[in-house]
Design an enzyme around this catalytic site. Structure first.
Site, PDB file in Angstrom:
ATOM      1  N   CYS A  77       0.851  -1.194   0.000  1.00  0.00           N
ATOM      2  CA  CYS A  77       0.000   0.000   0.000  1.00  0.00           C
ATOM      3  C   CYS A  77       0.882   1.238   0.000  1.00  0.00           C
ATOM      4  CB  CYS A  77      -0.933   0.005   1.213  1.00  0.00           C
ATOM      5  SG  CYS A  77      -2.049   1.436   1.261  1.00  0.00           S
ATOM      6  N   CYS A  80      -0.445   3.874   2.832  1.00  0.00           N
ATOM      7  CA  CYS A  80      -0.157   3.550   4.232  1.00  0.00           C
ATOM      8  C   CYS A  80       1.290   3.113   4.452  1.00  0.00           C
ATOM      9  CB  CYS A  80      -1.099   2.448   4.718  1.00  0.00           C
ATOM     10  SG  CYS A  80      -2.846   2.910   4.708  1.00  0.00           S
ATOM     11  N   HIS A  90      -7.079  -1.595   1.306  1.00  0.00           N
ATOM     12  CA  HIS A  90      -7.140  -0.184   1.687  1.00  0.00           C
ATOM     13  C   HIS A  90      -8.530   0.365   1.416  1.00  0.00           C
ATOM     14  CE1 HIS A  90      -5.348   3.803   2.478  1.00  0.00           C
ATOM     15  NE2 HIS A  90      -6.233   4.225   1.592  1.00  0.00           N
ATOM     16  N   CYS A  91      -9.124   0.983   2.426  1.00  0.00           N
ATOM     17  CA  CYS A  91     -10.444   1.598   2.288  1.00  0.00           C
ATOM     18  C   CYS A  91     -10.258   3.067   1.947  1.00  0.00           C
ATOM     19  CB  CYS A  91     -11.251   1.439   3.579  1.00  0.00           C
ATOM     20  SG  CYS A  91     -12.891   2.221   3.507  1.00  0.00           S
ATOM     21  N   CYS A  94     -12.304   5.324   4.650  1.00  0.00           N
ATOM     22  CA  CYS A  94     -11.661   5.423   5.960  1.00  0.00           C
ATOM     23  C   CYS A  94     -10.203   5.866   5.860  1.00  0.00           C
ATOM     24  CB  CYS A  94     -11.736   4.078   6.685  1.00  0.00           C
ATOM     25  SG  CYS A  94     -13.418   3.495   7.008  1.00  0.00           S
ATOM     26  N   CYS A  97      -5.727   0.970   5.823  1.00  0.00           N
ATOM     27  CA  CYS A  97      -5.788  -0.432   5.436  1.00  0.00           C
ATOM     28  C   CYS A  97      -6.525  -1.205   6.524  1.00  0.00           C
ATOM     29  CB  CYS A  97      -4.382  -0.994   5.234  1.00  0.00           C
ATOM     30  SG  CYS A  97      -3.608  -0.493   3.682  1.00  0.00           S
ATOM     31  N   HIS A 104     -17.145  -1.188   2.672  1.00  0.00           N
ATOM     32  CA  HIS A 104     -17.492  -0.014   3.477  1.00  0.00           C
ATOM     33  C   HIS A 104     -19.004   0.161   3.415  1.00  0.00           C
ATOM     34  CE1 HIS A 104     -16.593   3.807   5.521  1.00  0.00           C
ATOM     35  NE2 HIS A 104     -17.688   4.224   4.906  1.00  0.00           N
ATOM     36  N   CYS A 105     -19.636   0.068   4.588  1.00  0.00           N
ATOM     37  CA  CYS A 105     -21.096   0.060   4.660  1.00  0.00           C
ATOM     38  C   CYS A 105     -21.630   1.461   4.941  1.00  0.00           C
ATOM     39  CB  CYS A 105     -21.559  -0.910   5.749  1.00  0.00           C
ATOM     40  SG  CYS A 105     -23.355  -1.020   5.895  1.00  0.00           S
TER      41      CYS A 105
END
Length: 270
Positions: A77, A80, A90-91, A94, A97, A104-105
């Site tokens: 990543c 990060c 990785h999100c 947010c 990682c 992602h909800c």
């Protein structure tokens, strides 16, 4: 009285699981997966991609990393600055990682991963039962209005609206919960269902499939009495996951056989 007791039990479980899904922050990889300052400087100053891959492979030899990129390189990543553990992604929302990231909800405004996937599943299950219970208890009044036994117009609108909302959410949650039950039964995440993890021999969508019972234990734990409670009981720490059939000696990213022999993880299948 019995209806009220059941209603409040479902309501408490619904709120409890929703709260746990929201406020349980996603677990990030440990410090050993982050690049040191010297390695980071050496990696960034190197312009040749093949040498950068060698640097990452050298660092990954000390880590329990089995999955790779589609080109066979180490999963790294750039944002990060860390070697990604297996099933970690990785999100972008947010900006971190997340270990065993599922998705992602927007419903809970949180990233669903290793730390809160069990809570999310229970939230869907109790939401489903909550909507079903409301629809079942209201349906008899709907029948009475339909047959003309009750004629109050204002309460009729309330009953119709409540029944419609409960049924609508029940149907939508039923498909979503059924899909995640299918994922759990095969030990996959939502991301892995769309893009299979890559191992030495190529992509394998069943790479982490250990069988139905063990797949359930990966998420809910071995203590069955804790399965239906929003209490953390998932196996492992989110950095390493047992695989269907993978030997460490066959993985070019790893060369530390003594580490796995001491842990008893060098047997096949794991």
């Amino acid at each position: 009285v019995a209806y009220l007791i059941i209603f409040h039990i479902l309501f408490v479980l619904f709120v409890w699981t929703y709260w746990k899904s929201i406020f349980t922050r996603p677990v990030q990889p440990g410090k050993k997966y982050h690049m040191s300052y010297a390695d980071q400087e050496r990696y960034e100053n190197e312009e040749r991609p093949e040498v950068q891959r060698q640097i990452l492979a050298e660092i990954a030899r000390k880590l329990p990393v089995y999955t790779r990129t589609g080109t066979g390189g180490v999963r790294f990543c750039d944002r990060c600055q860390l070697i990604k553990p297996d099933r970690c992604h990785h999100c972008s929302v947010c900006a971190v990682c997340v270990l065993k990231m599922d998705h992602h909800c927007p419903w809970v405004n949180n990233c669903i991963g290793f730390s809160n996937y069990k809570f999310f599943l229970l939230f869907l299950a109790y939401s489903l039962l909550y909507c079903l219970y409301i629809a079942a208890t209201v349906f008899k009044y709907f029948i009475k209005y339909w047959t003309g036994e009750l004629t109050n117009g204002r309460s009729k609108f309330h009953v119709l609206f409540l029944l419609f909302v409960a049924v609508m959410f029940f149907v939508s949650l039923m498909f979503l919960f059924g899909y995640h039950c299918w994922l759990v039964s095969r030990n996959r995440s939502t991301l892995e269902a769309f893009s299979a993890p890559v191992f030495q021999n190529g992509p394998d969508k069943n790479g982490f499939n250990l069988g139905f019972v063990k797949n359930l234990q990966q998420v809910f734990g071995e203590e069955k009495k804790l399965w239906l409670l929003p209490i953390a009981s998932s196996q492992g720490d989110g950095h390493f996951f047992p695989m269907r059939a993978l030997c460490e000696a066959q993985n070019p990213l790893l060369a530390c056989e003594e580490q796995w022999e001491d842990d008893g993880l060098d047997q096949e299948p794991h």
